[in-house]
Design an enzyme around this catalytic site. Structure first.
Site, PDB file in Angstrom:
ATOM      1  N   GLU A 133       0.885  -1.175   0.000  1.00  0.00           N
ATOM      2  CA  GLU A 133       0.000   0.000   0.000  1.00  0.00           C
ATOM      3  C   GLU A 133       0.917   1.217   0.000  1.00  0.00           C
ATOM      4  O   GLU A 133       1.441   1.612   1.038  1.00  0.00           O
ATOM      5  CB  GLU A 133      -0.895  -0.018   1.250  1.00  0.00           C
ATOM      6  CG  GLU A 133      -1.893  -1.170   1.286  1.00  0.00           C
ATOM      7  CD  GLU A 133      -3.111  -0.924   0.390  1.00  0.00           C
ATOM      8  OE1 GLU A 133      -3.334   0.242   0.001  1.00  0.00           O
ATOM      9  OE2 GLU A 133      -3.822  -1.894   0.077  1.00  0.00           O
ATOM     10  N   CYS A 136      -2.091   9.492   2.738  1.00  0.00           N
ATOM     11  CA  CYS A 136      -1.646   8.905   1.461  1.00  0.00           C
ATOM     12  C   CYS A 136      -2.577   9.254   0.317  1.00  0.00           C
ATOM     13  O   CYS A 136      -2.133   9.383  -0.822  1.00  0.00           O
ATOM     14  CB  CYS A 136      -1.519   7.395   1.587  1.00  0.00           C
ATOM     15  SG  CYS A 136      -3.030   6.605   2.138  1.00  0.00           S
TER      16      CYS A 136
HETATM   17  P1  NAD Z   1       7.532   4.980   7.689  1.00  0.00           P
HETATM   18  O1  NAD Z   1       8.797   5.746   7.607  1.00  0.00           O
HETATM   19  O2  NAD Z   1       6.813   4.877   8.996  1.00  0.00           O
HETATM   20  O3  NAD Z   1       7.839   3.539   7.113  1.00  0.00           O
HETATM   21  C1  NAD Z   1       6.845   2.543   7.044  1.00  0.00           C
HETATM   22  C2  NAD Z   1       7.351   1.281   7.741  1.00  0.00           C
HETATM   23  O4  NAD Z   1       8.506   0.790   7.073  1.00  0.00           O
HETATM   24  C3  NAD Z   1       7.747   1.516   9.190  1.00  0.00           C
HETATM   25  O5  NAD Z   1       7.188   0.511   9.989  1.00  0.00           O
HETATM   26  C4  NAD Z   1       9.255   1.449   9.153  1.00  0.00           C
HETATM   27  O6  NAD Z   1       9.812   0.964  10.344  1.00  0.00           O
HETATM   28  C5  NAD Z   1       9.528   0.487   8.008  1.00  0.00           C
HETATM   29  N1  NAD Z   1      10.811   0.719   7.386  1.00  0.00           N
HETATM   30  C6  NAD Z   1      11.400   1.914   7.129  1.00  0.00           C
HETATM   31  N2  NAD Z   1      12.590   1.728   6.527  1.00  0.00           N
HETATM   32  C7  NAD Z   1      12.771   0.394   6.384  1.00  0.00           C
HETATM   33  C8  NAD Z   1      13.803  -0.429   5.821  1.00  0.00           C
HETATM   34  N3  NAD Z   1      14.887   0.090   5.280  1.00  0.00           N
HETATM   35  N4  NAD Z   1      13.622  -1.768   5.848  1.00  0.00           N
HETATM   36  C9  NAD Z   1      12.516  -2.317   6.391  1.00  0.00           C
HETATM   37  N5  NAD Z   1      11.513  -1.578   6.929  1.00  0.00           N
HETATM   38  C10 NAD Z   1      11.627  -0.257   6.943  1.00  0.00           C
HETATM   39  O7  NAD Z   1       6.449   5.560   6.700  1.00  0.00           O
HETATM   40  P2  NAD Z   1       6.660   6.254   5.294  1.00  0.00           P
HETATM   41  O8  NAD Z   1       7.159   5.277   4.295  1.00  0.00           O
HETATM   42  O9  NAD Z   1       7.332   7.570   5.441  1.00  0.00           O
HETATM   43  O10 NAD Z   1       5.125   6.519   4.993  1.00  0.00           O
HETATM   44  C11 NAD Z   1       4.757   7.488   4.114  1.00  0.00           C
HETATM   45  C12 NAD Z   1       4.444   6.880   2.763  1.00  0.00           C
HETATM   46  O11 NAD Z   1       3.465   5.876   2.918  1.00  0.00           O
HETATM   47  C13 NAD Z   1       3.870   7.880   1.789  1.00  0.00           C
HETATM   48  O12 NAD Z   1       4.397   7.627   0.516  1.00  0.00           O
HETATM   49  C14 NAD Z   1       2.390   7.552   1.822  1.00  0.00           C
HETATM   50  O13 NAD Z   1       1.700   7.940   0.667  1.00  0.00           O
HETATM   51  C15 NAD Z   1       2.399   6.093   2.009  1.00  0.00           C
HETATM   52  N6  NAD Z   1       1.175   5.645   2.614  1.00  0.00           N
HETATM   53  C16 NAD Z   1       0.362   4.827   1.907  1.00  0.00           C
HETATM   54  C17 NAD Z   1      -0.842   4.426   2.457  1.00  0.00           C
HETATM   55  C18 NAD Z   1      -1.775   3.509   1.737  1.00  0.00           C
HETATM   56  O14 NAD Z   1      -2.663   2.976   2.389  1.00  0.00           O
HETATM   57  N7  NAD Z   1      -1.615   3.287   0.448  1.00  0.00           N
HETATM   58  C19 NAD Z   1      -1.190   4.851   3.729  1.00  0.00           C
HETATM   59  C20 NAD Z   1      -0.322   5.668   4.428  1.00  0.00           C
HETATM   60  C21 NAD Z   1       0.865   6.059   3.867  1.00  0.00           C
END
Ligand code: NAD
Length: 435
Positions: free
Chosen positions: A211, A245
């Site tokens: 997602e 998102c």
């Molecule tokens: P985040 O930084 O919290 O990362 C998400 C998860 O990935 C966390 O649990 C984190 O610990 C893990 N993570 C981070 N780096 C990692 C790595 N190198 N290896 C393994 N795991 C790792 O969140 P984010 O990515 O900044 O979230 C924002 C993004 O998510 C935006 O692009 C947003 O559009 C998208 N998003 C999508 C939805 C959806 O439902 N489609 C919902 C919310 C957010």
């Protein structure tokens, strides 16, 4: 109990292997326990969400606690019917015979959640995983530490530790989890980490749901009521300070709509947050300084219609509308994921469609138009996770619609019955009598 990745995964697999998660009664009991957690501990979660993101109680209730309760209630109502084997027609050459499709639980599910809706995006997938008869590990985001800690502390009080585990942590802990074999990995977040997750899953041939996000456009056509349009765009864009998102990322203002839309957007922001949004209890904060700095740098292009103010010490960035933004401005390169809304003027619908199709497929495409012909053209000539007319963001609360992206905005889908399909194997059963 140990939170070591290998131990947790082994414990949950041992539970799944007993078969006790399969009966409908087990699943319904877990969903009711999750319901009790959210209703009895709602104040704790609202306080955590305020600490992490400055979310107002109203916004946190609607977007997180209430949203997840609706997902649970919808599932409780329909689960028995969703799990019923579906009869399949058998071609004449096979007769006599009967065929059906059965939804089998997959096993142990890993849910990796992000920080922006840290409760909803951890627990709504859990609803589906448990309803489909699986055990599950939740890995909350370390960037929403209060919500992560609240889930780690409270979930074990309501759900058996043998079936559901919360593993807190950042990259090292997630990396350790990804070494283990799961039967499904459900990841919400950005596409860079999505690729890491998918590569790790490939080692065990584990299916993934990704997602992800991206730039979700809003097309505004002449003839649309621009006051209503502006109110709905502003509400969807600036909730959670734009860190949603499916938030409108940018506006494609068709023909001569831009100037009037600018005025209405400024009025709509004022109606939502008053003279000084910094003082409004309804307006959130940027999650951390890194994201604050990234967003503040985006204000350097275009003309400020409203907003622009910011205060790093409080991670406050005013709801900001930018006009006269060029296609090449930094704000148009990557998903904004904050309270900055650029308006790009385009001469006609052809130009708007070309603009959208020259970029990655968005998670959501929104349009404000009175023209059925425009709706039909957008439906036929563009591709996006969802196509929504007249109301940004809220579509994801319609439980009978699948929620998910396409291309760079993700793969797979969930919510309601779609979650059951995501977290099940659709097993083909054919039964031909021997006689
Ligand atoms: P985040 O930084 O919290 O990362 C998400 C998860 O990935 C966390 O649990 C984190 O610990 C893990 N993570 C981070 N780096 C990692 C790595 N190198 N290896 C393994 N795991 C790792 O969140 P984010 O990515 O900044 O979230 C924002 C993004 O998510 C935006 O692009 C947003 O559009 C998208 N998003 C999508 C939805 C959806 O439902 N489609 C919902 C919310 C957010």
């Amino acid at each position: 109990m140990s939170t070591d990745a290998g131990t947790v995964a082994a414990r949950l697999r041992a539970t799944f292997d007993t078969g006790r998660t399969k009966p409908l009664a087990w699943r319904l009991t877990r969903l009711r326990a999750l319901r009790a957690l959210l209703t009895e501990q709602s104040e704790v979660f609202l306080a955590a969400l305020r600490a992490d993101l400055g979310k107002s109680a109203t916004e946190a209730y609607h977007g997180e606690v209430g949203f997840t309760l609706n997902e649970i209630d919808h599932t409780l109502t329909h689960l028995e019917e969703w799990l019923r084997p579906r009869p399949a027609a058998v071609p004449g050459a096979f007769l006599p015979a009967e065929a059906r499709v059965v939804r089998d639980p997959l096993g142990v599910v890993l849910v990796i959640a992000p920080w922006n809706y840290p409760l909803q995006l951890a627990l709504a997938p859990l609803v589906g995983a448990l309803a489909a008869g699986n055990t599950a590990v939740i890995k909350p985001s370390e960037l929403a530490p209060a919500t992560s800690a609240a889930m780690a502390r409270l979930l074990p009080r309501y759900l058996d530790r043998e079936a559901v585990a919360v593993v807190e942590g950042a990259v090292p802990e997630t990396t350790a989890l990804l070494e283990e074999r799961f039967d499904h990995i459900f990841y919400t977040g950005n596409g860079t980490v999505g690729r890491i997750v998918m590569a790790a899953a490939a080692r065990h041939l584990t299916p993934v749901t990704l997602e992800l996000g991206g730039k979700s456009p809003v097309v505004v056509e002449p003839g649309a009521d621009l006051a209503v349009t502006a109110q709905r765009i502003a509400r969807g864009k600036f909730q959670n300070a734009g860190q949603t998102c499916v938030a409108p990322d940018y506006i494609l203002a068709v023909g001569d709509t831009a100037p009037e839309l600018e005025t209405h957007l400024a009025a709509a922001v004022h109606a939502l947050y008053g003279d000084d949004p910094a003082l409004s209890p309804e307006y959130g904060r940027i999650v951390n300084e890194r994201h604050f700095d990234r967003l503040a740098a985006l204000l350097e292009d275009g003309r400020v219609v409203t907003g622009g103010g910011h205060d790093r010490a409080n991670r406050y960035l005013a709801p900001t509308v930018l006009a006269d933004v060029s296609e090449n401005a930094p704000v148009m390169q990557a998903e904004i994921f904050g309270p900055v809304l650029p308006i790009i003027a385009v001469p006609d619908l052809d130009a708007a469609i070309a603009f959208i199709n020259n970029r990655d497929k968005p998670l959501a495409l929104y349009a404000f138009t009175e023209s059925e012909r425009t709706k039909q053209r957008l439906a036929e000539e563009t591709s996006s996770g969802a196509l929504v007319f007249g109301l940004p963001v809220s579509y994801l609360a319609v439980p009978e619609l699948p929620f998910g992206g396409v291309g760079e905005s993700g793969m797979g889908r969930y919510h309601g019955e779609y979650s059951i399909d995501t977290f099940s194997h659709l097993k083909a059963v054919l039964d031909k009598p021997l006689g």
